[in-house]
Design an enzyme around this catalytic site. Structure first.
Site, PDB file in Angstrom:
ATOM      1  N   GLY A   1       0.787  -1.236   0.000  1.00  0.00           N
ATOM      2  CA  GLY A   1       0.000   0.000   0.000  1.00  0.00           C
ATOM      3  C   GLY A   1       0.815   1.280   0.000  1.00  0.00           C
TER       4      GLY A   1
ATOM      5  CD  GLU B   1       2.181   0.639   6.861  1.00  0.00           C
ATOM      6  OE1 GLU B   1       1.757   0.873   5.714  1.00  0.00           O
ATOM      7  OE2 GLU B   1       1.982  -0.429   7.433  1.00  0.00           O
ATOM      8  CG  ASP B   2      -0.901   2.051   3.050  1.00  0.00           C
ATOM      9  OD1 ASP B   2      -0.411   1.530   4.068  1.00  0.00           O
ATOM     10  OD2 ASP B   2      -1.694   1.441   2.305  1.00  0.00           O
TER      11      ASP B   2
ATOM     12  CG  ASP C   1      -6.476   0.825   9.878  1.00  0.00           C
ATOM     13  OD1 ASP C   1      -6.858   2.000   9.951  1.00  0.00           O
ATOM     14  OD2 ASP C   1      -6.620   0.132   8.870  1.00  0.00           O
TER      15      ASP C   1
ATOM     16  CG  PHE D   1     -12.189   0.068   3.552  1.00  0.00           C
ATOM     17  CD1 PHE D   1     -11.396  -0.734   4.357  1.00  0.00           C
ATOM     18  CD2 PHE D   1     -12.000   0.020   2.183  1.00  0.00           C
ATOM     19  CE1 PHE D   1     -10.434  -1.577   3.804  1.00  0.00           C
ATOM     20  CE2 PHE D   1     -11.045  -0.813   1.619  1.00  0.00           C
ATOM     21  CZ  PHE D   1     -10.266  -1.614   2.438  1.00  0.00           C
ATOM     22  CB  VAL D   2      -9.656   5.354   2.594  1.00  0.00           C
ATOM     23  CG1 VAL D   2     -10.543   6.391   3.239  1.00  0.00           C
ATOM     24  CG2 VAL D   2      -8.591   4.888   3.581  1.00  0.00           C
TER      25      VAL D   2
ATOM     26  CG  ASP E   1      -5.712  -3.314  -1.295  1.00  0.00           C
ATOM     27  OD1 ASP E   1      -5.304  -2.857  -0.212  1.00  0.00           O
ATOM     28  OD2 ASP E   1      -6.029  -4.512  -1.445  1.00  0.00           O
TER      29      ASP E   1
ATOM     30  NE  ARG F   1      -2.411  -2.765  -3.963  1.00  0.00           N
ATOM     31  CZ  ARG F   1      -2.422  -3.031  -2.660  1.00  0.00           C
ATOM     32  NH1 ARG F   1      -2.274  -2.048  -1.804  1.00  0.00           N
ATOM     33  NH2 ARG F   1      -2.552  -4.256  -2.219  1.00  0.00           N
TER      34      ARG F   1
HETATM   35  C1  PRP Z   1      -2.613  -2.349   5.420  1.00  0.00           C
HETATM   36  C2  PRP Z   1      -1.773  -1.095   5.488  1.00  0.00           C
HETATM   37  C3  PRP Z   1      -0.932  -1.305   6.721  1.00  0.00           C
HETATM   38  C4  PRP Z   1      -1.810  -2.150   7.598  1.00  0.00           C
HETATM   39  C5  PRP Z   1      -2.442  -1.286   8.648  1.00  0.00           C
HETATM   40  O1  PRP Z   1      -1.889  -3.337   4.768  1.00  0.00           O
HETATM   41  O2  PRP Z   1      -0.993  -0.961   4.318  1.00  0.00           O
HETATM   42  O3  PRP Z   1       0.273  -1.995   6.424  1.00  0.00           O
HETATM   43  O4  PRP Z   1      -2.832  -2.714   6.778  1.00  0.00           O
HETATM   44  O5  PRP Z   1      -3.258  -2.058   9.491  1.00  0.00           O
HETATM   45  P1  PRP Z   1      -2.963  -2.288  11.041  1.00  0.00           P
HETATM   46  O6  PRP Z   1      -2.512  -0.980  11.623  1.00  0.00           O
HETATM   47  O7  PRP Z   1      -4.296  -2.733  11.563  1.00  0.00           O
HETATM   48  O8  PRP Z   1      -1.938  -3.380  11.186  1.00  0.00           O
HETATM   49  P2  PRP Z   1      -2.597  -4.585   4.045  1.00  0.00           P
HETATM   50  O9  PRP Z   1      -2.619  -5.750   4.982  1.00  0.00           O
HETATM   51  O10 PRP Z   1      -3.930  -4.158   3.513  1.00  0.00           O
HETATM   52  O11 PRP Z   1      -1.605  -4.924   2.884  1.00  0.00           O
HETATM   53  P3  PRP Z   1      -1.253  -4.023   1.583  1.00  0.00           P
HETATM   54  O12 PRP Z   1      -0.419  -2.854   2.076  1.00  0.00           O
HETATM   55  O13 PRP Z   1      -0.482  -4.941   0.704  1.00  0.00           O
HETATM   56  O14 PRP Z   1      -2.552  -3.555   0.963  1.00  0.00           O
END
Ligand code: PRP
Length: 197
Positions: free
Chosen positions: A67, A122-123, A126, A175-176, A182, A188
């Protein structure tokens, strides 16, 4: 003379129909426009460049795949200090809109990190589990410092405290998608960030 290649032949195997797009809130109006994102990313690049000015080695940007790739590419080009790139492949969302609670790693950084200044990119943060798990792993390499730049902070979903040193935007519990984020691997490529209804 430049040869013009013919367009590839139409595939003979049937193509899968694209999935239905999820509903986007606000009649397609972005939560964060491409222009707003670009302006904030440039500011973050300047803040980070000031914070790390004068290092004796390049800053190491540790990009959390997948992400954060779009944010990282823009942030990197907003820096006025030397920087290297490393990647970590971690995921916790699977195909849905809420975290599975388990952080899976498919790749950890390549280069030696001992004594280096690391900036995780990080994107979105959460629950905080992904980034805290990565920080713990990276600290075992004994870097000089570890800090975090997150484009989005969604504190309503936080389950663990997280130190975010450079934050792009704090967003509500929606949710964004877009700008690297994604839904089931899609969207993306959108240049702005949209909230799903
Ligand atoms: C998303 C995002 C962070 C993580 C945040 O990754 O990119 O890495 O979740 O969530 P958290 O704070 O609850 O741990 P994702 O698992 O969707 O993978 P991606 O980046 O490949 O889309």
């Amino acid at each position: 003379m430049t040869e013009v290649l013919a367009h590839p032949a139409t595939p003979t195997t049937p193509q899968l129909a694209p999935p239905e797009p999820p509903p986007i809130q606000g009649a397609g109006k972005p939560m964060l426009s491409a222009r707003t994102i670009a302006r904030r990313v440039r500011q973050l690049g300047q803040e980070i460049s000031v914070r790390y000015a004068g290092l004796d080695q390049p800053l190491v940007l540790v990009v959390i795949l997948k992400g954060a790739t779009v944010f990282a590419a823009d942030l990197l080009r907003s820096l006025s200090i030397p920087a290297e790139l490393e990647f970590v492949r971690a995921s916790s969302y699977g195909g849905g809109t809420s975290s599975t609670g388990k952080v899976k790693f498919a790749h950890m950084v390549d280069g030696p990190l001992t004594g280096r200044h690391l900036l995780l990119v990080e994107d979105i943060v959460d629950s905080g589990r992904t980034i805290n798990t990565i920080v713990r792993k990276l600290k075992s390499h004994r870097p000089a410092s570890v800090k975090l730049a997150a484009l989005l902070d969604r504190p309503a979903r936080r389950e663990e405290p997280v130190d975010i040193h450079f934050t792009g935007f704090v967003i509500p519990d929606r949710f964004v998608i877009g700008y690297g984020l994604d839904y089931a691997g899609l969207y993306r490529e959108l240049p702005a960030i949209y909230s799903l209804g």
